[in-house]
Design an enzyme around this catalytic site. Structure first.
Site, mmCIF file in Angstrom:
data_model
loop_
_atom_site.group_PDB
_atom_site.id
_atom_site.type_symbol
_atom_site.label_atom_id
_atom_site.label_comp_id
_atom_site.label_asym_id
_atom_site.label_seq_id
_atom_site.Cartn_x
_atom_site.Cartn_y
_atom_site.Cartn_z
ATOM 1 N N ARG A 1 0.795 -1.238 0.000
ATOM 2 C CA ARG A 1 0.000 0.000 0.000
ATOM 3 C C ARG A 1 0.829 1.291 0.000
ATOM 4 O O ARG A 1 0.432 2.289 0.593
ATOM 5 C CB ARG A 1 -0.995 0.032 1.170
ATOM 6 N N SER B 1 -10.686 -0.643 3.012
ATOM 7 C CA SER B 1 -10.051 -1.041 4.276
ATOM 8 C C SER B 1 -9.439 0.171 4.959
ATOM 9 O O SER B 1 -8.723 0.946 4.328
ATOM 10 C CB SER B 1 -8.951 -2.069 4.020
ATOM 11 N N GLU C 1 -4.716 2.712 6.109
ATOM 12 C CA GLU C 1 -4.584 2.591 4.656
ATOM 13 C C GLU C 1 -5.215 3.839 4.030
ATOM 14 O O GLU C 1 -4.730 4.361 3.035
ATOM 15 C CB GLU C 1 -5.328 1.319 4.219
HETATM 16 C C1 LIG Z 1 -15.756 -0.433 -1.685
HETATM 17 C C2 LIG Z 1 -14.265 -0.182 -1.765
HETATM 18 C C3 LIG Z 1 -13.406 -1.232 -1.990
HETATM 19 C C4 LIG Z 1 -12.028 -1.016 -2.056
HETATM 20 N N1 LIG Z 1 -11.213 -2.078 -2.269
HETATM 21 C C5 LIG Z 1 -9.887 -1.890 -2.323
HETATM 22 C C6 LIG Z 1 -9.011 -2.995 -2.536
HETATM 23 O O1 LIG Z 1 -9.420 -4.134 -2.695
HETATM 24 N N2 LIG Z 1 -7.678 -2.747 -2.572
HETATM 25 C C7 LIG Z 1 -7.165 -1.488 -2.420
HETATM 26 O O2 LIG Z 1 -5.938 -1.337 -2.464
HETATM 27 N N3 LIG Z 1 -7.974 -0.432 -2.219
HETATM 28 C C8 LIG Z 1 -9.312 -0.588 -2.168
HETATM 29 N N4 LIG Z 1 -10.138 0.476 -1.959
HETATM 30 C C9 LIG Z 1 -9.559 1.815 -1.712
HETATM 31 C C10 LIG Z 1 -9.462 2.725 -2.952
HETATM 32 O O3 LIG Z 1 -10.524 2.495 -3.847
HETATM 33 C C11 LIG Z 1 -8.150 2.541 -3.682
HETATM 34 O O4 LIG Z 1 -7.070 2.817 -2.850
HETATM 35 C C12 LIG Z 1 -8.153 3.445 -4.910
HETATM 36 O O5 LIG Z 1 -7.301 2.973 -5.834
HETATM 37 C C13 LIG Z 1 -7.891 4.916 -4.610
HETATM 38 O O6 LIG Z 1 -8.055 5.633 -5.809
HETATM 39 P P1 LIG Z 1 -8.756 7.062 -5.842
HETATM 40 O O7 LIG Z 1 -8.690 7.558 -7.233
HETATM 41 O O8 LIG Z 1 -10.089 7.023 -5.232
HETATM 42 O O9 LIG Z 1 -7.733 7.880 -4.935
HETATM 43 P P2 LIG Z 1 -8.064 9.073 -3.932
HETATM 44 O O10 LIG Z 1 -8.809 8.532 -2.775
HETATM 45 O O11 LIG Z 1 -8.669 10.206 -4.645
HETATM 46 O O12 LIG Z 1 -6.593 9.473 -3.488
HETATM 47 C C14 LIG Z 1 -5.820 8.575 -2.733
HETATM 48 C C15 LIG Z 1 -4.398 9.144 -2.613
HETATM 49 O O13 LIG Z 1 -3.783 9.130 -3.900
HETATM 50 C C16 LIG Z 1 -3.310 10.438 -4.229
HETATM 51 N N5 LIG Z 1 -3.476 10.627 -5.664
HETATM 52 C C17 LIG Z 1 -4.604 10.500 -6.397
HETATM 53 N N6 LIG Z 1 -4.352 10.731 -7.704
HETATM 54 C C18 LIG Z 1 -3.030 11.039 -7.783
HETATM 55 C C19 LIG Z 1 -2.161 11.398 -8.849
HETATM 56 N N7 LIG Z 1 -2.590 11.498 -10.104
HETATM 57 N N8 LIG Z 1 -0.873 11.653 -8.558
HETATM 58 C C20 LIG Z 1 -0.415 11.569 -7.295
HETATM 59 N N9 LIG Z 1 -1.179 11.235 -6.242
HETATM 60 C C21 LIG Z 1 -2.474 10.971 -6.489
HETATM 61 C C22 LIG Z 1 -4.171 11.387 -3.414
HETATM 62 O O14 LIG Z 1 -3.505 12.613 -3.220
HETATM 63 C C23 LIG Z 1 -4.361 10.588 -2.130
HETATM 64 O O15 LIG Z 1 -3.240 10.755 -1.301
HETATM 65 C C24 LIG Z 1 -11.518 0.287 -1.890
HETATM 66 C C25 LIG Z 1 -12.402 1.353 -1.672
HETATM 67 C C26 LIG Z 1 -13.757 1.122 -1.602
HETATM 68 C C27 LIG Z 1 -14.685 2.290 -1.366
#
Ligand SMILES: Cc1cc2nc3c(=O)[nH]c(=O)nc-3n(C[C@H](O)[C@H](O)[C@H](O)COP(=O)(O)OP(=O)(O)OC[C@H]3O[C@@H](n4cnc5c(N)ncnc54)[C@H](O)[C@@H]3O)c2cc1C
Length: 308
Positions: free
Chosen positions: A182, A231, A301
């Site tokens: 992560r 998570s 996380e």
């Molecule tokens: C129902 C559900 C299930 C999930 N299952 C999983 C799973 O199985 N495994 C898992 O790992 N995660 C899981 N997640 C968590 C999440 O969806 C992932 O971590 C996801 O990939 C985050 O992407 P996001 O675009 O929403 O990031 P955001 O929440 O918008 O941002 C997360 C971080 O990334 C940074 N960021 C975003 N874009 C950029 C960029 N272009 N450049 C630099 N930094 C950036 C942000 O500044 C922030 O620090 C789950 C979430 C939910 C709601």
């Protein structure tokens, strides 16, 4: 990536941001509209960036004096009820690219994982099925090295393009990245623009079978219909955080409108108009109890933004 502890002073910034051609700029934008928890106060400035030129200009205006936060789909963040003193940037437009060349998919950071997986399926390319059901963008996923079912997104990366806060573009190959459970770190701080992901040729039938199996598992064990951010805590090395949390009877434990999910204890749900503080208080409660009982420091996380 968050630039912390900088004094935020609104003088001139609005005028400077307004002068960026065709930039969509919103002031006092509720972050609850942009996060899967549906909580969080207002961002002073919320910019929807359509191209690299606009991004560089925002950096020109803001860096290093003002806070900058890059938001993907908001599915892994908890913003405080006080919101964000600075500029929140959402990438879109030209940065949304998605193309295939043989077994390589080049995707822009704002592209959703589900779009990449669907595109891969069309060309019978396998590798990202584990992420079917992860609701984030490519950028957010690379930032946290999203993973499931024993696979992680960074293992697919061939190259990744990053724009540093001085506007300089860097192309890093996978062996230049420092990534693990992560997390993913680059040799420079900046914004992920796009990545080339390596896939393997497979069959549509096999890919769909894995996607369905994974989604079935998620539906059964995760509260995917609820307002969560996935998570909450990382597993401490060699341990299951879910088991630790269960051992201190936190399943279903609520603070106001937030609770540890009855379905999956490592998810916190906003089940009834929770405030960010309610979610945060549950996080702190669990950390406190786990430390007292096991002397283990839990790491989140989810990214906590604006809490001291
Ligand atoms: C129902 C559900 C299930 C999930 N299952 C999983 C799973 O199985 N495994 C898992 O790992 N995660 C899981 N997640 C968590 C999440 O969806 C992932 O971590 C996801 O990939 C985050 O992407 P996001 O675009 O929403 O990031 P955001 O929440 O918008 O941002 C997360 C971080 O990334 C940074 N960021 C975003 N874009 C950029 C960029 N272009 N450049 C630099 N930094 C950036 C942000 O500044 C922030 O620090 C789950 C979430 C939910 C709601």
């Amino acid at each position: 990536m968050n630039i912390k502890n900088l004094q935020f002073n609104n003088t001139n910034i609005l005028e400077n941001l307004k002068s960026i051609k065709n930039l969509i700029l919103i002031t006092d934008e509720p972050l609850s509209k942009h996060t899967s928890y549906k909580v969080g106060g207002n961002a002073d400035y919320f910019c929807i960036v359509k191209n690299l030129e606009q991004l560089r200009k925002i950096f020109d205006v803001c860096y290093p004096k003002y806070n900058i936060f890059i938001l993907g789909n908001g599915t892994n963040v908890l913003f405080s009820d006080e919101g964000y003193r600075g500029v929140v940037i959402k990438l879109s437009g030209e940065l949304n690219k998605l193309k295939i060349s043989r077994n390589l998919i080049t995707a822009g950071s704002p592209v959703s994982l589900s779009s990449i997986i669907k595109k891969a399926l069309e060309s019978e390319l396998s590798g990202l099925e584990f992420a079917w059901g992860i609701p984030g963008t490519l950028g957010g996923s690379i930032n946290g090295n999203s993973g499931a079912f024993g696979s992680e997104i960074c293992n697919l990366i061939k190259n990744v393009k990053v724009c540093d806060y001085n506007g300089k573009i860097h192309n890093f190959s996978s062996n230049q990245l420092d990534y693990g459970y992560r997390y993913c770190k680059f040799p420079v701080n900046g914004v992920i623009l796009e990545a080339d992901l390596k896939f393997k040729q497979s069959s549509r039938k096999e890919i769909e079978k894995t996607m369905k199996k994974n989604m079935k598992w998620r539906r059964k064990y995760q509260p995917i219909e609820s307002k969560t951010a996935g998570s909450v805590f990382k597993n401490p090395e060699g341990m299951s955080v879910a088991k630790l949390l269960e051992s201190i009877y936190l399943k279903g434990k609520a603070i106001n409108g937030a609770r540890f999910s009855p379905k999956h204890i490592n998810f916190i749900e906003n089940f009834n108009n929770a405030k960010a503080k309610d979610i945060y208080d549950l996080v702190e409660l669990a950390k406190d109890l786990i430390y007292k009982k096991f002397k283990i420091i839990l790491e989140t996380e989810i990214k906590l933004i604006g809490f001291n």
